[in-house]
Enzyme design. Sequence first.
Site, PDB file in Angstrom:
ATOM      1  N   PHE A  39      25.862  -6.674  33.178  1.00 35.88           N
ATOM      2  CA  PHE A  39      26.488  -6.869  34.488  1.00 35.88           C
ATOM      3  C   PHE A  39      26.640  -8.369  34.730  1.00 35.88           C
ATOM      4  CE2 PHE A  39      24.482  -2.919  36.705  1.00 35.88           C
ATOM      5  CZ  PHE A  39      25.642  -2.199  36.563  1.00 35.88           C
ATOM      6  N   GLU A  40      27.729  -8.787  35.300  1.00 37.30           N
ATOM      7  CA  GLU A  40      27.822 -10.085  35.972  1.00 37.30           C
ATOM      8  C   GLU A  40      28.179  -9.753  37.413  1.00 37.30           C
ATOM      9  OE1 GLU A  40      27.142 -13.094  35.067  1.00 37.30           O
ATOM     10  OE2 GLU A  40      26.908 -12.863  32.898  1.00 37.30           O
TER      11      GLU A  40
END
Length: 803
Positions: free
Chosen positions: A654-655
């Site tokens: 995830f970012e």
Amino acid sequence: MRFPRGTARWIGFVLLMVMVAGLAIPPSMGDGMDADSGLGEPEEASVVRIEVPDREAMNGLLRDGVDLAEYLQETSGGIQLDAVVTPSELEELAARPEVEVIETLFTRKDWEERLEERKETVVREQRVSVMAVDQVTILRAEWFQNDTGTFLSLEAKTDAGIRPDVALTAQWNAGEGTTIDAGGTATMQRFVDAGQYLYHRMLVPVENVPTRVKVSSNEGGEVTGSVSQWLGGKKPNPENPHYVKDFISHYMTPTEIDQRLEAVVAEFPEIAEIVELPNQTEGYRRKSQVIVGSRAESAVVVTSKVWGHEGGNDWAIEVKDPGKPNQELSMDVAKRRITVELATDASGVPVTTAAQLVEALNRDAGDVIKAHLYRGNPGAGVVQPQGLTQLDNHLNAPDSVSREPFTVKAVRIGKHRDGSRLGVLAYSQEHAREWVTPLVSVETIERLLRNYAHDKETRRLVDNLDIFIIPTVNPDGAHYSFYDYNMQRKNMRNDCDEGSADPGYRNRWGIDINRNYAEGSLFDGYTGGSSNCLSDVYSGRSELSEHESRNVIELANQNPNITFAMNIHSYGGYFMWSPGAYKANGRETLPRPTLGEEAFFWGSSERILSAIQEHRGTVIQPGRTGPVADVLYSAAGNSADHLWYQNDIFAWNFEVGADRWNPEMKRWEPVGFQPAFEEGHAEAMEFSNGLIEMMRVALDFNKDKKPPRSHVTPKPGRYKKSVEVQFQVNEPATIFYTTDGSRPTFDSPRYQSSGVREGGETLTFNRTTELKWFAVDAAGNIERNYNPNGKKHNYRRATFTIR
């Protein structure tokens, strides 16, 4: 000694208020490194938007160790990137012909605003902690029936409700004469409007009409009341009548998170436990230092032998002019003070050089300090007198933050925590400055535990998965980011030699945990890490040199049932998987997943990203979804690559923090590592949705026992000229095939993609060919239950006759 009930909480409140006092904004670290204004003050860093013409120029920045945020935007003019730089680094960047500096995005002022916002929230929440127990009041307790069933509606309030970690649990009977818990148990949903706590509420289906209800708080308060009949009421949704969420109210330090984990796990011992990871960090601590002198050529760096909190901060040094001619250099070491009298010439002028002072200090005070010259200078300059100056470890956190090695903790959730269920791993805050990421983990832990008693979907996950969540991988760096330097990315270990070990560099020490793993690393020749100890992407002296990275890998190694993993980072709004690194010369990536594996990553990602979108409509763009090396840049030695290639774990990144559209400016704007908490809260909520959906993906994967089906196009038969053949499958699957008449096995060629982000390759047959193959889906099911290591011939086959 046993305190009266509530005394311990009062003492805890006093200690917490002392901690809150330590939340005050740290003093300025200085604006530069002018030799005449003090050599020991580091520069402040800001986040700036820059543009380079192409990826070659971007890779040049990576090779030079420029600290790039996880943000990349293709434009008509090239590639826009966000860089974390000091004024001098910005000046160097601006001087490069291939770099255009566009604007400054985040400065110290933004950090100060986040800290003040956090301080106000913590103070408000801690005011309620003076109570021995909280007071719980039932506002409404009613049952009703409609065409879909019987339901219990309950509203209750706690006077400690301002704190999101205060949870209310309801129990109800199954009619007169039954016990208070005979009808069921459920966690109530905290109801907040316009930032104000109103009450807790719930609406649940019941089998029998309850007459009594009990509401208990995890702070000790409880109340029992009667249930009355309600003749009207809103028709509930029988599919998901009750699901509680939103358990965070401010950014949390690792110390706060640690306390939160211990408390919530203690409430649910049957389905959760704390796992202490084996490698303690070095700790939020440093040796004390001071620089004698104000000019580089005559400066001496003095460092204590012990940690600052263990006595290093108690030492001071004074350099005197004896005021007499022909004096020899002398020194007195007593009562935690080092007094130096400089040598003088015949006219009484001091003549001691920096090199001479270093030698004398190490000889006469070497038991308590170590001295070295400033940044590799030869030390030929003459040392000038300097008044009594205290050594300092330059750490500003309150005493409530321990200076001892930190035990990193994971929460293990599951009804069966014995390795017999498929494992899922989530971990966050490898990078210290990413304050939103541990909130995703904490929120997810709370949702899983507090919904277990009453939500069937949560029970399905907890009963059938073995879930590991590490909210903060890098606690030392995170503490430093909160209290000392908000742009800290790395851990706190000073790995530099004497040339870079003065306090002016203290904000640049540390190892980038997510460049320290043992796959596709800097040490293997991959791009995206640095061997410069001052670079924010410094990979360390060797692979897995750091306690923090070893913790992640040893957890995975010790629990081989872990099959899925999510590494939570910020910012930029990306969703990525392997390969995450390449060698810039020829852009040689780590081995790409097979076409079937890639299809599984894509299909699962669509489910996860749809769950993220449900919270407030955030869409992770297709151009920011895919392998790290394709949609961002090379990240040598990252953890997801290690887990994928060495542990066979489906590992994502995830970012969090997707750009937000500014309708007035008509442009996308970044949110940063530490957005205002309103934005950070929303990011935590939506990505917790995604993390839980990843668990559903894992559970569906584990239950998949159905083999894939495949065929070829065009159909086999007779052709007058060469024929171009492709495989088709009914689900993501890897195909192994042969064209030489041999039996296909796992050692046979694999059907590959035709290029980056493209479909399957085309096999061209110029002569008669018998094609043999089998398909394997992501869960390991083999088409037709074929055994590649056996002797049967139940593989697929097709003959293309060319005449």
